[in-house]
Design a protein around this motif. Structure first.
Motif, short mmCIF file in Angstrom:
data_model
loop_
_atom_site.label_atom_id
_atom_site.label_comp_id
_atom_site.label_asym_id
_atom_site.label_seq_id
_atom_site.Cartn_x
_atom_site.Cartn_y
_atom_site.Cartn_z
N ALA A 1 0.82 -1.22 0.00
CA ALA A 1 0.00 0.00 0.00
C ALA A 1 0.85 1.27 0.00
O ALA A 1 0.48 2.27 -0.61
CB ALA A 1 -0.93 -0.01 1.20
N TYR A 2 2.01 1.22 0.65
CA TYR A 2 2.84 2.42 0.75
C TYR A 2 3.41 2.85 -0.60
O TYR A 2 3.81 3.99 -0.80
CB TYR A 2 4.00 2.20 1.73
CG TYR A 2 4.99 1.16 1.31
CD1 TYR A 2 5.98 1.43 0.37
CD2 TYR A 2 4.93 -0.13 1.84
CE1 TYR A 2 6.89 0.46 -0.02
CE2 TYR A 2 5.83 -1.11 1.45
CZ TYR A 2 6.80 -0.81 0.52
OH TYR A 2 7.69 -1.78 0.13
N TYR A 3 3.41 1.91 -1.57
CA TYR A 3 4.03 2.19 -2.88
C TYR A 3 3.32 3.35 -3.57
O TYR A 3 3.95 4.26 -4.09
CB TYR A 3 3.96 0.94 -3.75
CG TYR A 3 4.58 1.08 -5.11
CD1 TYR A 3 5.96 1.04 -5.27
CD2 TYR A 3 3.80 1.27 -6.24
CE1 TYR A 3 6.54 1.18 -6.52
CE2 TYR A 3 4.36 1.40 -7.50
CZ TYR A 3 5.74 1.35 -7.63
OH TYR A 3 6.29 1.49 -8.87
N THR A 4 1.98 3.31 -3.58
CA THR A 4 1.20 4.38 -4.20
C THR A 4 0.39 5.14 -3.17
O THR A 4 0.19 6.35 -3.29
CB THR A 4 0.25 3.80 -5.27
OG1 THR A 4 1.04 3.16 -6.28
CG2 THR A 4 -0.59 4.89 -5.92
N TRP A 5 -0.07 4.45 -2.13
CA TRP A 5 -0.89 5.09 -1.10
C TRP A 5 -0.07 6.16 -0.37
O TRP A 5 -0.58 7.16 0.05
CB TRP A 5 -1.36 4.05 -0.07
CG TRP A 5 -2.58 3.27 -0.40
CD1 TRP A 5 -3.74 3.20 0.33
CD2 TRP A 5 -2.79 2.39 -1.50
NE1 TRP A 5 -4.64 2.35 -0.26
CE2 TRP A 5 -4.08 1.84 -1.38
CE3 TRP A 5 -2.02 2.03 -2.60
CZ2 TRP A 5 -4.60 0.94 -2.31
CZ3 TRP A 5 -2.54 1.14 -3.51
CH2 TRP A 5 -3.81 0.62 -3.38
N GLY A 6 1.23 5.88 -0.18
CA GLY A 6 2.08 6.80 0.58
C GLY A 6 1.58 6.93 2.01
O GLY A 6 1.28 5.94 2.66
N PRO B 1 -7.76 2.26 0.35
CA PRO B 1 -7.60 3.64 0.82
C PRO B 1 -8.92 4.13 1.40
O PRO B 1 -9.93 3.43 1.35
CB PRO B 1 -7.22 4.39 -0.46
CG PRO B 1 -7.89 3.62 -1.55
CD PRO B 1 -7.85 2.17 -1.12
N THR B 2 -8.95 5.32 1.94
CA THR B 2 -10.18 5.85 2.54
C THR B 2 -10.49 7.24 1.97
O THR B 2 -9.60 7.97 1.54
CB THR B 2 -10.05 5.98 4.07
OG1 THR B 2 -8.99 6.89 4.38
CG2 THR B 2 -9.76 4.63 4.70
N SER B 3 -11.79 7.54 1.98
CA SER B 3 -12.22 8.90 1.67
C SER B 3 -12.03 9.76 2.91
O SER B 3 -11.86 9.24 4.02
CB SER B 3 -13.70 8.91 1.27
OG SER B 3 -13.91 8.18 0.09
#
Length: 473
Positions: free
Chosen positions: A241-246, A276-278
Motif C-alpha cells: 500500500a505504501y508504494y502508491t498510497w504513501g 484507501p479511505t475517503s
C-alpha cells in the motif's frame, strides 16, 4: 559361475526394477488421494467454464433488452433499483457492454444475501433478479475451492493439488521410454494386448502428453489456496500500500472485502492490500450502511472512468462514511482478457478525487504471471481457449476413470487387499528420487507433511504389522 559383466548387468536390472516399482508405488498412493479431487475439480471447472451460457439459458428473457435510443443516466437506473429494493444496499454496478443486455446492480439484503438486479438501461425498468449467493457458479466455485467445508475443505484440496505434483512427476517417469517394454506403449494404444494394457496406455499417454497443462492448472490453482497461496506466495506478492498510497489513510478493510461470496473479482495481488479511505465525514451525521447526502454520484464516477480510458469495468460503491468508489477492470473478474489492461482505481466519495490507481506495470513478476494465467485458467481468452479447457477437463476425467478401472482389473481378488504395486528392497539411496521428494516437501508444505506422514506410516505399520502389509499389498 556368472561373469562379472553379467553380474553387473543383473544388479543394474534389479536396481532399475526396484526403482520403477518404488516410483509406481508412490504414484499409486498419491493417485488414491488425488483422483477423487481431480474428478471433482474437472466437473466443477466445466460448470464454471460455461457459467455465462448456463445463465443465458436460465435467465435469457430477463437479461435481454431492446435497444431504443440513448441509455438513461446510471443514477436514474440506480434510483429505480433503490425504489424497488428499499431495504437492500447497493454494492456494485456492472454495465453490460452489450446494447441488447441489461445492466446489473449487485444488491445485498439485510441478512447478507447477494442478488443481481437487472435493469433495462433504456427504460430504467427492473426486469428481474438473479440470486447471486446461490447461483450455479457460486455453488460450483464453492465446491471447487472448499468442498463446502470452509478452510478444512480448502486444505484438503491443497493437499490434493500438492500431491498432484508428485503424481505428475512420478507419472512422467513411468511413462517416459527407457527400454523396449516402456517404448511399446509410448504415444500409442495397444488395442490387441488386452483391456488392462490398453487402459494403461490410455492413462499414461493422456497424463504424459498433457503433463505441462496439468502442471499449469495445479500451480495456478494452488496460488488461490489458503496456506501455500495465501500465506506463502500471495503474501510475498501482495501489492504494498505504501508504494502508491504513501502516507494517505488506509482502511482496516482489504480488497478481499470487495469480492462477492466465493467469486474472485479483485486482482490476486491486491486481495490482501488495505483499501484507501475517503476523507472522514462520519461526524456529519453519516453512519455505516449510509447513503451519502453530499458528494459525487455514480454518473460522475462513470464519466471519470470513461475519461481514464475504462471500457469494460465494474463500479464498487462505498459502504461506509470513509469508503471509496472503486472502478476496476481486470482479468480475474473477466472484465478484460488481456491482463496488461488490468486497472484498479479508487475515488474519494465526496469530491471524486482519484486517490490511488494500480495497473499491470505495478504488479510483481509473479503477480503478472498470475494475472496472465487467470484468463487462460478460466477459459476467458477466446472460444478456442474455452474449447481447449473443456477438452483438457474431459481428457483428465478419462485419465482418472482409466486409472480406477485399471486398478479394478489388477486388484488381488482371491486374497483381498488394496493391490498396491509390490515393493522391492535394494541397497543404497536413490539420490535423485530423495532430492525430488525433499524439494516437493519444501515447496509445498501441506503436501510435504502428508508425504512425511505416509513415510512414517510405512515404516511403523506396513513393515512391522503383517495384517496392514497384507491389506495394502
Amino acid at each position: 559361475m556368472l561373469s562379472e559383466s553379467t553380474q553387473l548387468k543383473m544388479n543394474s536390472t534389479r536396481v532399475e526394477k526396484a526403482r520403477y516399482f518404488s516410483v509406481w508405488r508412490w504414484h499409486f498412493y498419491a493417485g488414491l488421494y488425488v483422483i477423487p479431487f481431480m474428478l471433482m475439480l474437472c466437473v466443477t471447472g466445466i460448470i464454471m467454464l460455461f457459467d455465462s451460457d448456463i445463465e443465458q439459458l436460465r435467465y435469457g428473457q430477463m437479461l435481454t433488452v431492446e435497444a431504443a435510443g440513448d441509455p438513461l443516466p446510471v443514477s436514474e437506473q440506480l434510483d429505480a433499483v433503490r425504489e424497488a429494493f428499499p431495504d437492500y444496499s447497493v454494492t456494485q454496478f456492472i454495465p453490460s457492454g452489450d446494447a441488447h443486455l441489461a445492466n446489473r446492480f449487485s444488491i445485498s439484503s439485510p441478512s447478507g444475501e447477494s442478488v443481481f438486479a437487472l435493469v433495462n438501461p433504456y427504460s430504467g425498468a427492473v426486469q428481474g433478479t438473479i440470486d447471486r449467493s446461490h447461483s450455479v457458479y457460486q455453488w460450483a466455485n464453492k465446491i471447487h475451492s472448499t468442498l463446502l467445508l470452509g478452510d478444512s475443505g480448502d486444505y484438503l484440496i491443497e493437499v490434493a493439488a500438492s500431491l498432484g505434483i508428485l503424481l505428475l512427476v512420478s507419472g512422467v517417469y513411468l511413462w517416459w521410454p527407457r527400454n523396449s517394454a516402456s517404448r511399446a506403449g509410448f504415444l500409442r494404444l495397444r488395442f490387441a494386448s488386452g483391456k488392462r494394457v490398453w487402459l494403461r496406455d490410455l492413462h499414461a499417454n493422456i497424463g504424459g502428453v498433457l503433463s505441462l497443462a496439468l502442471l499449469f492448472f495445479l500451480i495456478s490453482g494452488l496460488s488461490w489456496t489458503g496456506f501455500w497461496g495465501k500465506q506463502l506466495v500471495q503474501a510475498w506478492n501482495t501489492f504494498p500500500a505504501y508504494y502508491t498510497w504513501g502516507d494517505k489513510p488506509k482502511s482496516e478493510l482489504t480488497h478481499t472485502s470487495l469480492n462477492h461470496g466465493a467469486e474472485k473479482e479483485m486482482p490476486w495481488n491486491l486481495e490482501q492490500t488495505p483499501l484507501p479511505t475517503s476523507h472522514d465525514h462520519s461526524k456529519m451525521g453519516h453512519s455505516d450502511g449510509f447513503m451519502p447526502a453530499h458528494g459525487v454520484n455514480i454518473d460522475q464516477i462513470v464519466n471519470q472512468a470513461k475519461v481514464l480510458g475504462f471500457s469494460h469495468y465494474r463500479v464498487y460503491f462505498p459502504q461506509s462514511a470513509t469508503g471509496v468508489y472503486t472502478v476496476a477492470a481486470n482479468s480475474m473478474a473477466g472484465d478484460v482478457t488481456d491482463p496488461r489492461l488490468d486497472r484498479t482505481s479508487h475515488f474519494d466519495q465526496y469530491n471524486g478525487q482519484l486517490l490511488v490507481e494500480v495497473t499491470w506495470n505495478d504488479y510483481s513478476p509473479f503477480a503478472k504471471w498470475m494475472a496472465a494465467s487467470v484468463s487462460l485458467h478460466q477459459g476467458d481468452l477466446s472460444l478456442l481457449n474455452k474449447i481447449a479447457n473443456l477438452f483438457i477437463c474431459l481428457a483428465f476425467m478419462v485419465f482418472c476413470v482409466a486409472a480406477v478401472v485399471m486398478w479394478w482389473l489388477r486388484r488381488p481378488q482371491a486374497r483381498g487387499g488394496l493391490g498396491a504395486p509390490p515393493k522391492f528392497e535394494h541397497q543404497g539411496v536413490w539420490k535423485v528420487a530423495l532430492l525430488t521428494l525433499v524439494v516437493l516437501c519444501l515447496a509445498f508444505p501441506l503436501g510435504g507433511g502428508t508425504i512425511v506422514l505416509v513415510l512414517i506410516f510405512d515404516w511403523l505399520m506396513v513393515r512391522h504389522v503383517p495384517r496392514v502389509k497384507r491389506a495394502l499389498s
